[in-house]
Design a protein around this motif. Structure first.
Motif, PDB file in Angstrom:
ATOM      1  N   GLY A  72      12.221  57.495 -12.272  1.00  0.00           N
ATOM      2  CA  GLY A  72      13.350  58.425 -12.229  1.00  0.00           C
ATOM      3  C   GLY A  72      12.892  59.839 -12.507  1.00  0.00           C
ATOM      4  O   GLY A  72      13.568  60.603 -13.193  1.00  0.00           O
TER       5      GLY A  72
ATOM      6  N   GLN B 189      17.835  64.929  -5.838  1.00  0.00           N
ATOM      7  CA  GLN B 189      18.023  63.574  -6.347  1.00  0.00           C
ATOM      8  C   GLN B 189      18.875  62.741  -5.389  1.00  0.00           C
ATOM      9  O   GLN B 189      18.603  61.555  -5.174  1.00  0.00           O
TER      10      GLN B 189
ATOM     11  N   TYR C 110      19.322  58.755  -5.619  1.00  0.00           N
ATOM     12  CA  TYR C 110      19.937  58.719  -6.946  1.00  0.00           C
ATOM     13  C   TYR C 110      21.458  58.750  -6.796  1.00  0.00           C
ATOM     14  O   TYR C 110      21.987  59.411  -5.897  1.00  0.00           O
TER      15      TYR C 110
ATOM     16  N   SER D 172      23.135  61.692 -11.501  1.00  0.00           N
ATOM     17  CA  SER D 172      22.424  62.981 -11.456  1.00  0.00           C
ATOM     18  C   SER D 172      23.200  64.058 -12.199  1.00  0.00           C
ATOM     19  O   SER D 172      22.630  64.837 -12.972  1.00  0.00           O
TER      20      SER D 172
ATOM     21  N   ALA E 285      16.792  54.478 -14.861  1.00  0.00           N
ATOM     22  CA  ALA E 285      15.931  54.592 -13.672  1.00  0.00           C
ATOM     23  C   ALA E 285      15.186  53.283 -13.405  1.00  0.00           C
ATOM     24  O   ALA E 285      15.040  52.864 -12.251  1.00  0.00           O
TER      25      ALA E 285
ATOM     26  N   TYR F 233      14.717  53.820  -9.386  1.00  0.00           N
ATOM     27  CA  TYR F 233      14.640  55.172  -8.850  1.00  0.00           C
ATOM     28  C   TYR F 233      13.175  55.562  -8.671  1.00  0.00           C
ATOM     29  O   TYR F 233      12.307  55.165  -9.461  1.00  0.00           O
TER      30      TYR F 233
END
Length: 432
Positions: free
Chosen positions: A96, A131, A136, A141, A199, A204
């Motif tokens: 992430g 993102q 994401y 975010s 994450a 992510y």
């Protein structure tokens, strides 16, 4: 008398706020309405005006317009993207990584600009679209950006600590700055820890590694901006200049970066930058003057003493009292900006803390920490609304993703409140 004065003060202030009168004017008019019940009308007007004017006659207040000007120069000077690149380099290999970049970027830029809103706008506005492209969640975010934005109000140079120092009767600004470093970084790390687990759960992506030559260029580009903090804090600790003089040094260095080094601001743009600084300074100074008038009224009518007796009547246990103050400040922070909240509530709560043997530096840091949380807390936290607007999400959709971050931040708040050495370690280390 105390009860009648309190009811008039609160009722008039609340009514004016509800109908949309600016907070500084609301404070001034509520104060005047309250003092009239104690003194004749002409004496009330003259005394209130005198207290408002004399409250601005302070050398310490010179730091406020200088730090504001420096922050505006940095905001307009293209500094954000250089700090974003450095933040990417630092957090790039953590799951992430773009979220961690947002957090680290807010800590860097917030400390330089001294504004959570500026950090949230500059850093979040740059990274949230990136993102989204990487898959994401939009709400996640925005939540990361909102949760990390207030760190810049704790990591020096911070105007909130300067105002607290002034109102508290001269608490060391240098000590508040050093303690602010610790708690601001702890806040950022807590948000990063939550972001890491989310994450990992959502898989992510990680930012691809950059070459050594690119990394070196990124670091070299960012160093001049970061040196601002080093120069300010280093100069204060070494005794080269005071915290007030540091604000002027801050402006000179910011101008050098923007006009000469990065060449991101032209001489033609400077008048506009100065006008922005004057406008913002005027707002803050009027707030300080109005709040000083309210402090005078409360002292005249015995309101602080009545509140103090009420709180101390609940318990004589220091930790219970701190918990009560914490709850009140968290509520106050949701609907009142940090500056007026410090100006109004410091004279009420600081004497209580002093009577309990709480160090003023520790109290100031946990006081500001509470109010920072309020800026991102429903129903009316300004940082929450700005962050939601930048992330292009509705407030009601962002509360759930924010909950894990709230929990982590409140854990840090509890530690900072009840373990004084967390905020006092660095000030004591440097003998402040």
């Amino acid at each position: 008398m105390e009860l009648q004065a309190s009811l008039i003060l609160i009722a008039v202030f609340a009514l004016l706020m509800v109908i949309g009168i600016p907070i500084a004017i609301s404070i001034a008019l509520a104060s005047l309405a309250t003092v009239i019940i104690v003194l004749p009308f002409d004496v009330s007007v003259f005394t209130s005006a005198q207290k408002m004017i004399t409250s601005l006659d302070s050398f310490s207040l010179l730091a406020v317009p200088f730090f504001i000007l420096s922050g505006i120069i940095m905001n307009n000077g293209g500094i954000a993207i250089k700090l974003v690149n450095l933040a990417k380099l630092i957090g790039g290999r953590i799951p992430g990584s773009l979220a961690h970049t947002n957090i680290i970027g807010n800590m860097f830029f917030g400390s330089i600009s001294g504004s959570a809103i500026a950090a949230s706008t500059a850093i979040g506005g740059t990274l949230i679209p990136l993102q989204e492209k990487e898959g994401y969640s939009k709400t996640y975010s925005a939540a990361v950006n909102i949760a990390s934005a207030p760190t810049g109000m704790l990591i020096p140079p911070s105007s909130a600590f300067i105002i607290f120092s002034l109102i508290s009767g001269g608490t060391s600004i240098a000590a508040l700055f050093m303690g602010g470093y610790v708690v601001g970084i702890l806040w950022g790390l807590a948000v990063m820890l939550v972001a890491f687990f989310i994450a990992k759960k959502n898989n992510y992506p990680v930012i691809p590694m950059v070459s050594f030559s690119e990394a070196r260029k990124i670091v070299i580009d960012a160093i001049p901006s970061l040196l601002l903090v080093v120069i300010i804090i280093g100069g204060i600790l070494s005794g080269i200049f005071t915290a007030i003089e540091a604000s002027a040094v801050c402006v000179v260095y910011s101008l050098f970066l923007a006009l000469v080094f990065y060449r991101s601001i032209s001489l033609k743009q400077l008048p506009g930058v100065l006008v922005q600084a004057v406008q913002m300074t005027g707002v803050i100074m009027f707030l300080i003057a109005a709040s000083s008038g309210m402090s005078f009224v409360m002292a005249l009518t015995g309101i602080p003493e009545a509140i103090s007796n009420g709180i101390l009547g609940i318990s004589d246990n220091k930790f219970v009292i701190l918990a009560c103050i914490t709850v009140i400040l968290l509520i106050v922070g949701t609907f009142m900006d940090i500056a007026p909240a410090i100006l109004i509530f410091t004279p009420i709560f600081l004497p209580i803390a002093t009577n309990l043997g709480i160090d003023p530096v520790h109290f100031g840091i946990f006081f500001v920490f509470n109010l920072c949380i309020g800026t991102i807390t429903p129903p009316v936290g300004t940082g929450l609304f700005v962050g939601a607007s930048i992330g292009k999400v509705k407030i009601e959709k962002i509360i759930k993703p924010l909950l894990p971050f709230y929990i982590a931040i409140v854990v840090i708040l509890v530690l900072v409140t009840f373990v004084p050495q967390i905020s006092l370690f660095l000030p004591n280390l440097f003998g402040l």
